[in-house]
Design an enzyme around this catalytic site. Structure first.
Site, PDB file in Angstrom:
ATOM      1  N   THR A  70      -8.476   6.455  -1.824  1.00 42.28           N
ATOM      2  CA  THR A  70      -9.880   6.095  -2.016  1.00 42.28           C
ATOM      3  C   THR A  70     -10.783   7.288  -1.718  1.00 42.28           C
ATOM      4  O   THR A  70     -11.915   7.326  -2.190  1.00 42.28           O
ATOM      5  CB  THR A  70     -10.284   4.904  -1.120  1.00 42.28           C
ATOM      6  OG1 THR A  70      -9.931   5.184   0.242  1.00 42.28           O
ATOM      7  CG2 THR A  70      -9.609   3.631  -1.574  1.00 42.28           C
TER       8      THR A  70
ATOM      9  N   LYS B 136       1.085  14.392   1.729  1.00 41.41           N
ATOM     10  CA  LYS B 136      -0.282  14.711   1.308  1.00 41.41           C
ATOM     11  C   LYS B 136      -0.408  16.195   0.948  1.00 41.41           C
ATOM     12  O   LYS B 136      -1.358  16.610   0.303  1.00 41.41           O
ATOM     13  CB  LYS B 136      -1.272  14.387   2.423  1.00 41.41           C
ATOM     14  CG  LYS B 136      -1.217  12.967   2.962  1.00 41.41           C
ATOM     15  CD  LYS B 136      -1.949  11.984   2.105  1.00 41.41           C
ATOM     16  CE  LYS B 136      -2.090  10.643   2.812  1.00 41.41           C
ATOM     17  NZ  LYS B 136      -2.777   9.627   1.992  1.00 41.41           N
TER      18      LYS B 136
ATOM     19  N   LYS C 212      -7.999  13.916   4.627  1.00 41.56           N
ATOM     20  CA  LYS C 212      -7.146  12.722   4.589  1.00 41.56           C
ATOM     21  C   LYS C 212      -6.158  12.805   5.749  1.00 41.56           C
ATOM     22  O   LYS C 212      -6.090  13.822   6.439  1.00 41.56           O
ATOM     23  CB  LYS C 212      -6.396  12.611   3.264  1.00 41.56           C
ATOM     24  CG  LYS C 212      -5.625  13.868   2.866  1.00 41.56           C
ATOM     25  CD  LYS C 212      -5.048  13.753   1.469  1.00 41.56           C
ATOM     26  CE  LYS C 212      -6.115  13.829   0.407  1.00 41.56           C
ATOM     27  NZ  LYS C 212      -6.524  12.517  -0.084  1.00 41.56           N
ATOM     28  N   ARG C 213      -5.420  11.747   5.959  1.00 42.66           N
ATOM     29  CA  ARG C 213      -4.421  11.737   7.031  1.00 42.66           C
ATOM     30  C   ARG C 213      -3.442  12.902   6.853  1.00 42.66           C
ATOM     31  O   ARG C 213      -3.072  13.247   5.733  1.00 42.66           O
ATOM     32  CB  ARG C 213      -3.662  10.401   6.976  1.00 42.66           C
ATOM     33  CG  ARG C 213      -2.637  10.188   8.061  1.00 42.66           C
ATOM     34  CD  ARG C 213      -2.236   8.716   8.087  1.00 42.66           C
ATOM     35  NE  ARG C 213      -1.842   8.227   6.777  1.00 42.66           N
ATOM     36  CZ  ARG C 213      -0.584   8.226   6.321  1.00 42.66           C
ATOM     37  NH1 ARG C 213       0.392   8.693   7.075  1.00 42.66           N
ATOM     38  NH2 ARG C 213      -0.294   7.725   5.132  1.00 42.66           N
TER      39      ARG C 213
ATOM     40  N   LYS D  84     -14.427   8.628  -3.480  1.00 44.07           N
ATOM     41  CA  LYS D  84     -15.666   8.962  -2.758  1.00 44.07           C
ATOM     42  C   LYS D  84     -16.162  10.352  -3.155  1.00 44.07           C
ATOM     43  O   LYS D  84     -17.360  10.556  -3.384  1.00 44.07           O
ATOM     44  CB  LYS D  84     -15.419   8.874  -1.251  1.00 44.07           C
ATOM     45  CG  LYS D  84     -15.127   7.483  -0.748  1.00 44.07           C
ATOM     46  CD  LYS D  84     -14.507   7.497   0.632  1.00 44.07           C
ATOM     47  CE  LYS D  84     -13.914   6.128   0.952  1.00 44.07           C
ATOM     48  NZ  LYS D  84     -12.909   6.172   2.011  1.00 44.07           N
TER      49      LYS D  84
ATOM     50  N   HIS E  96       0.798  -1.228   0.000  1.00 45.90           N
ATOM     51  CA  HIS E  96       0.000   0.000   0.000  1.00 45.90           C
ATOM     52  C   HIS E  96       0.825   1.271   0.000  1.00 45.90           C
ATOM     53  O   HIS E  96       0.242   2.365   0.046  1.00 45.90           O
ATOM     54  CB  HIS E  96      -0.924   0.029   1.224  1.00 45.90           C
ATOM     55  CG  HIS E  96      -2.112  -0.853   1.101  1.00 45.90           C
ATOM     56  ND1 HIS E  96      -3.293  -0.448   0.530  1.00 45.90           N
ATOM     57  CD2 HIS E  96      -2.299  -2.146   1.463  1.00 45.90           C
ATOM     58  CE1 HIS E  96      -4.165  -1.432   0.553  1.00 45.90           C
ATOM     59  NE2 HIS E  96      -3.587  -2.477   1.114  1.00 45.90           N
TER      60      HIS E  96
END
Length: 808
Positions: A655, A553, A547-548, A659, A358
C-alpha cells in the site's frame, strides 16, 4: 436531544474552558500537551455527539454488520483526520489562529497509537475509515497494547529498540465499555457431562483473564456514521493479595495481575523462544474470544437465539491468520455455551467467517505446536482435531484415495503443527488475495489444492488507501491545487482525480505542481533537521524506500546501487549525475539478524558519503529513524521516486506504493503485487519496471540452479561494490562486520538481488535521464496522481461488500 455548536467561536470557548476546568491554566500558562488535550477533547465532544445519535439508531437496526478482526491497527494520529472527516477543518484552524496557537505544532503533541506495525495494520485502519465513510456498519477489534512494537533509535550505526509507551499521557479518544467485560479461559482439562441425553463438554481447572474493552470512535467523512474500533485490555480476575502484600511479599501479592496484564502488554513479543510463542498464542485467542463473546451477545440482543440467522446478520472477517482461532472459538461458543450440535455450528461458521490472506511467505503462514495448543487451549484443540478429521475425510472422498499426498498438505493438524492458513481456507466461506497477481498466486501455488477442491470461494480484491489521510490530510498543498483546478468532487469519488490528466500538458499547472513538491521537500527537510539534526537539499531528487526491513523487500538492491553510483563518482572525475537524496525508512524486527545487518550497511554507506566531499555533491543517504505514520505523512508528499523492489511473487500487494503514487511520486518496481495494477493504470511510460517476472522467479526456485557467483564474476561494478562490504571501505574500524551480507549474496542470494541488479541499474539510468527533462518528469508525476483514485480504500471496501460481506 440538544446539540452543541462547533463553530469557530464555540471552539475557542471550549478550548479555553477546558484549560481552566481541567488544568487550572490560562492559555498563556498552558503547556503544548495541555493545549492538545483541550483541543482534542473539543473534537472528541463533537464526535461523541454524533456517536450517541448513531448508537441510538443502531440499537434498532437489523442490518448485517461486520466484525473486522486484526492483530494490529496502525491508526496514526487521530486529531487531524477526525477534524477532516467532521468537515470542520476551517473552523478549527481559524479558532487556533485567533487564539495564537500553532496548529501544526499542537497536533504533533498527540501520541502515536502503538496498535500496529506495518502494512497489515495500516490497511486495517484505512478500511475502518472507508467503512464509516461509506456508512457500512462495522466494528474493528484488536488488542489494547500497552506498548507498541518499539521505538527505534540509531546508536553507533545500529538499531536499538526502546519501549513505545504510547499510553503514558493517556488516550483522549478511548472510552471504556465496562458493561461488555468478559472472561477468557486458558489451560485446564476437558470433561464430558450428559445433559438431557446430550454430551456436553466442560472445561475444568482453568485459569481466567478478564477482557476489558476500550472503544475508539471512527467517524465517517461528512456522514452520520460513527463506527467503533474496540481494543481489549487484559486484567486479572483476582484482586491484589492483600495478605501477601502486608506481609512484605510484594511479588506474590501482584503475581496474578502481572500474569494477566502481560497478554496486552506488547505488540508482537519476540517468539524465538517457547515463552514468547506461547504469549503470542495467548494474545491471539484473547482478543478473538472476547470479540466473539461480544458479537454473540449483541446478536442475541437484536435477534434472539435463532442462530441460523447469524450468517445473514454478521460477518467475522479474519485479517490474515492471526485471528484464525475465531473459527474454533465460534464453534465452541455455539456448541458449549449455546447448546448447538456440531453440524449446525459448523454450517453457521462456514457461512459467517471470511479470510484475507496477506502473504505467500512460508514463515508468515502461521503454525502452532500441537502440544502448546493442547496444553493452553485444550477445548479449542479438541475442536481443531475434529475439524481436521472431517476435512480430511471430505478430501479423501474427493480424491478417492485416503493416502493421497495432497491431503497431508491441506490438513489442519499435521506433523505436530496446527496449520492456521489451512484452517482459515477450509472453514471460511471466502478466501481473497489482496492484488490480482496475489490472488492468482494463491490459486496457482500457495493454496492450489484447496482451489481445485473449492474454487468458488477464492477471489482477489486489490488493496487500497484512504485518500482522506494520504492526500487530503498529509499533502495540503496538493489538495488545494487539485481543488482549485478540478473542484472537490474527487473527495467523494476519488476516481475523479482522472480529471487532472489534461492538466499534465498545462505549463502553469505543471509549475504549480512542482512548487508544491518543493514545498513538501522543504517541510520534510526541516522536520528531519529537528528530529535527527540532518538537513536534505530540497533541490536534490528525493528517492525513497520506506517499508518494513526484510530481505525480500530488497533494500540491499538499493544499497548496492548507491555503492555503484559512489564508485562511478569517485573513479571518474568527469562523471556527473542528477544529485539524489536516498531516504530509507524501516524497522527491523528485533530478532531478525540479517535485517539488522542490512540496516547497519545502509548507515555505513551514509557515513561513507558524508565523509567524502566529492560524493556529497551528488549523493546523500539518510536513514529515517523510527519510521511511523506521522513520519510517512511528512515523507511521502516529498518523494520524487518510490522504490518498490520486492522479488516478484513475494509482495502480496503493498500500500506504500499507492501512497507514493497518489502524492506524485513515480514508481521504480518489479512486476509484483499492486505494482502490476499501477502499471496498468499509468501506462509503461510512467513507471519504471525492471527485473524478473513472478513466473520466472518461480521457475528459478524450482530448478534450483541459480549461481550468484557467476553474476559476481561477470559484472565488474557489482563485484567492486560487493568487495567494499568486507574490505574496510564501508566499515574501516571493523571490516568483517558485514561479512554475513557478503557471503549470503555470493553463495545463496535467496531473493535474487544480484540476478535483478543489471536490470535495476539500467532502469535507474533511465530515471536519471528522465528527471533531467523537468517537463517530462512532471508529466509523469501528474499522471501518477491522476490515475491513483482507483487505489482508494473506498473502492476496495465497495468490492469487499459487493463480493463478500453484503452489509447493510
Amino acid at each position: 436531544m440538544p446539540t452543541t455548536q462547533f463553530d469557530k467561536e464555540s471552539i475557542k470557548q471550549s478550548i479555553l474552558g477546558k484549560l481552566q476546568r481541567y488544568n487550572g491554566r490560562t492559555l498563556a500558562d498552558a503547556t503544548d500537551q495541555q493545549i492538545y488535550n483541550a483541543l482534542a477533547s473539543t473534537v472528541r465532544d463533537q464526535i461523541m455527539q454524533k456517536w450517541v445519535a448513531y448508537r441510538e439508531k443502531d440499537k434498532h437496526s437489523t442490518a448485517k454488520r461486520l466484525y473486522y478482526l486484526s492483530v494490529e491497527f496502525l491508526t496514526g494520529r487521530a486529531l487531524h483526520c477526525n477534524v477532516l472527516n467532521l468537515c470542520s477543518e476551517d473552523a478549527y484552524r481559524q479558532a487556533m489562529e485567533e487564539l495564537g496557537i500553532d496548529w501544526r505544532r499542537i497536533i504533533q503533541e498527540e501520541p502515536e497509537p502503538g496498535l500496529g506495525n506495518g502494512g497489515l495494520g495500516r490497511l486495517a485502519a484505512c478500511f475502518m475509515d472507508s467503512l464509516a465513510s461509506l456508512s457500512l456498519p462495522a466494528m474493528g477489534c484488536t488488542i489494547r497494547y500497552e506498548y507498541g512494537l518499539f521505538r527505534q533509535k540509531i546508536l553507533g550505526g545500529q538499531q536499538v529498540e526502546v519501549p513505545d509507551n504510547w499510553l503514558e499521557n493517556g488516550n483522549v479518544w478511548e472510552v471504556p465499555a465496562m458493561e461488555d467485560v468478559c472472561q477468557v479461559n486458558y489451560g485446564g482439562r476437558v470433561e464430558t457431562e450428559e445433559v438431557f441425553g446430550k454430551t456436553r463438554y466442560v472445561l475444568r481447572d482453568y485459569y481466567s483473564v478478564e477482557a476489558v474493552p476500550y472503544d475508539m470512535p471512527v467517524a465517517g467523512y461528512d456522514c452520520e456514521t460513527v463506527n467503533t474500533l474496540r481494543t481489549w485490555r487484559a486484567r486479572s480476575v483476582k484482586s491484589m493479595d492483600l495478605r501477601s502484600f502486608n506481609s512484605g511479599d510484594y511479588s506474590r501479592a501482584m503475581h496474578e495481575q502481572e500474569l494477566a496484564a502481560v497478554i496486552s502488554k506488547v505488540l508482537y513479543p519476540e517468539d524465538n523462544h517457547y515463552e514468547g510463542k506461547e504469549l503470542r498464542l495467548k494474545q491471539h485467542y484473547f482478543f478473538t474470544s472476547a470479540t466473539l463473546q461480544y458479537a454473540l451477545k449483541d446478536f442475541k440482543r437484536r435477534f434472539g437465539r435463532d442462530f441460523r440467522k447469524l450468517p445473514d446478520k454478521m460477518t467475522i472477517h479474519i485479517n490474515d491468520t492471526h485471528p484464525g482461532l475465531a473459527i474454533p472459538e465460534l464453534m465452541r461458543l455455539l456448541m458449549d455455551e449455546e447448546g448447538l450440535g456440531w453440524d449446525e455450528a459448523s454450517w453457521i461458521v462456514q457461512r459467517t467467517v471470511a479470510y484475507t490472506n496477506h502473504t505467500v511467505m512460508s514463515e508468515a503462514l502461521e503454525k502452532w505446536p500441537e502440544d502448546m495448543m493442547r496444553s493452553l487451549l485444550p477445548r479449542i484443540y479438541m475442536i481443531l482435531e475434529e475439524i481436521n478429521r472431517r476435512v480430511c475425510a471430505r478430501l479423501a472422498d474427493h480424491y478417492m484415495n485416503g493416502t493421497d499426498p495432497r491431503i497431508a498438505g491441506m490438513a489442519i493438524t499435521a506433523y505436530g503443527q496446527v496449520h492456521m492458513a489451512n484452517l482459515c481456507v477450509a472453514m471460511s466461506y471466502s478466501v481473497n488475495g489482496v492484488s490480482q497477481l496475489h490472488g492468482d498466486i494463491l490459486k496457482q501455488d500457495t493454496f492450489h489444492d484447496y482451489y481445485e477442491f473449492t474454487p468458488k470461494k477464492f477471489s482477489a480484491i486489490t488493496n487500497g488507501i484512504t485518500h482522506r489521510r494520504w492526500l487530503m490530510g498529509c499533502n495540503e498543498g496538493l489538495r488545494d491545487l487539485i481543488n482549485n483546478t478540478i473542484g472537490d468532487a474527487w473527495v467523494r469519488d476519488p476516481e475523479r482525480l482522472q480529471d487532472l490528466l489534461p492538466y499534465r500538458d498545462d505549463p502553469a499547472f505543471r509549475e504549480a505542481f512542482a512548487k508544491v513538491k518543493r514545498q513538501n521537500k522543504v517541510y520534510f527537510s526541516n522536520r528531519l533537521a529537528v528530529h535527527q539534526n540532518v538537513r536534505l537539499n530540497p533541490d536534490f531528487m528525493m528517492d525513497v524506500q520506506a517499508k518494513r526491513l526484510h530481505e525480500y523487500k530488497r533494500q540491499l538492491l538499493n544499497a548496492l546501487h548507491i555503492m555503484v553510483l559512489y564508485n562511478r563518482i569517485m573513479d571518474d572525475p568527469h562523471f556527473t549525475m542528477t544529485p539524489r537524496a536516498f531516504v530509507f525508512g524501516a524497522k527491523a524486527s528485533p530478532g531478525y539478524y540479517m535485517a539488522k545487518q542490512i540496516l547497519r550497511m545502509i548507515i555505513a554507506i551514509s557515513n561513507l558519503i558524508e565523509r567524502t566531499p566529492r560524493a556529497k555533491e551528488f549523493l546523500q543517504v539518510v536513514f529515517l529513524e523510527n519510521y511511523c505514520v506521522s513520519a510517512a505523512e511528512a515523507l511521502i508528499p516529498a518523494a520524487d521516486l518510490s522504490e518498490q523492489l520486492s522479488t516478484a511473487g513475494k509482495e502480496a500487494s503493498g500500500t506504500g506504493n499507492m501512497k507514493f503514487m497518489m502524492n506524485g511520486a513515480v514508481t521504480m518496481g518489479t512486476m509484483d503485487g499492486a505494482n502490476v495494477e499501477i502499471a496498468q493504470q499509468v501506462g509503461m511510460d510512467n513507471i519504471y519496471i525492471f527485473g524478473m517476472r513472478a513466473d520466472t522467479v518461480s521457475s528459478m526456485y524450482r530448478e534450483g540452479n541459480y549461481s550468484p557467483m557467476h553474476i559476481y564474476e561477470s559484472n565488474s561494478e557489482l563485484r567492486k561494490a560487493l568487495t567494499q562490504i568486507i574490505d574496510g571501505t564501508l566499515m574501516p574500524e571493523n571490516p568483517a562486520a558485514l561479512q554475513d551480507i557478503y557471503h549470503n549474496l555470493l553463495f545463496s542470494d535467496p531473493y535474487f538481488v544480484l540476478k535483478d541488479f543489471g536490470s535495476y541499474s539500467m532502469a535507474q539510468r533511465r530515471v536519471n535521464n528522465d528527471y533531467q527533462d523537468r517537463e517530462k518528469w512532471l508529466r509523469m508525476a501528474i499522471t501518477n496522481t491522476a490515475c491513483s483514485g482507483i487505489f482508494s480504500s473506498d473502492r476496495t471496501i465497495r468490492e469487499y461488500n459487493e463480493k463478500i460481506w453484503h452489509l447493510g
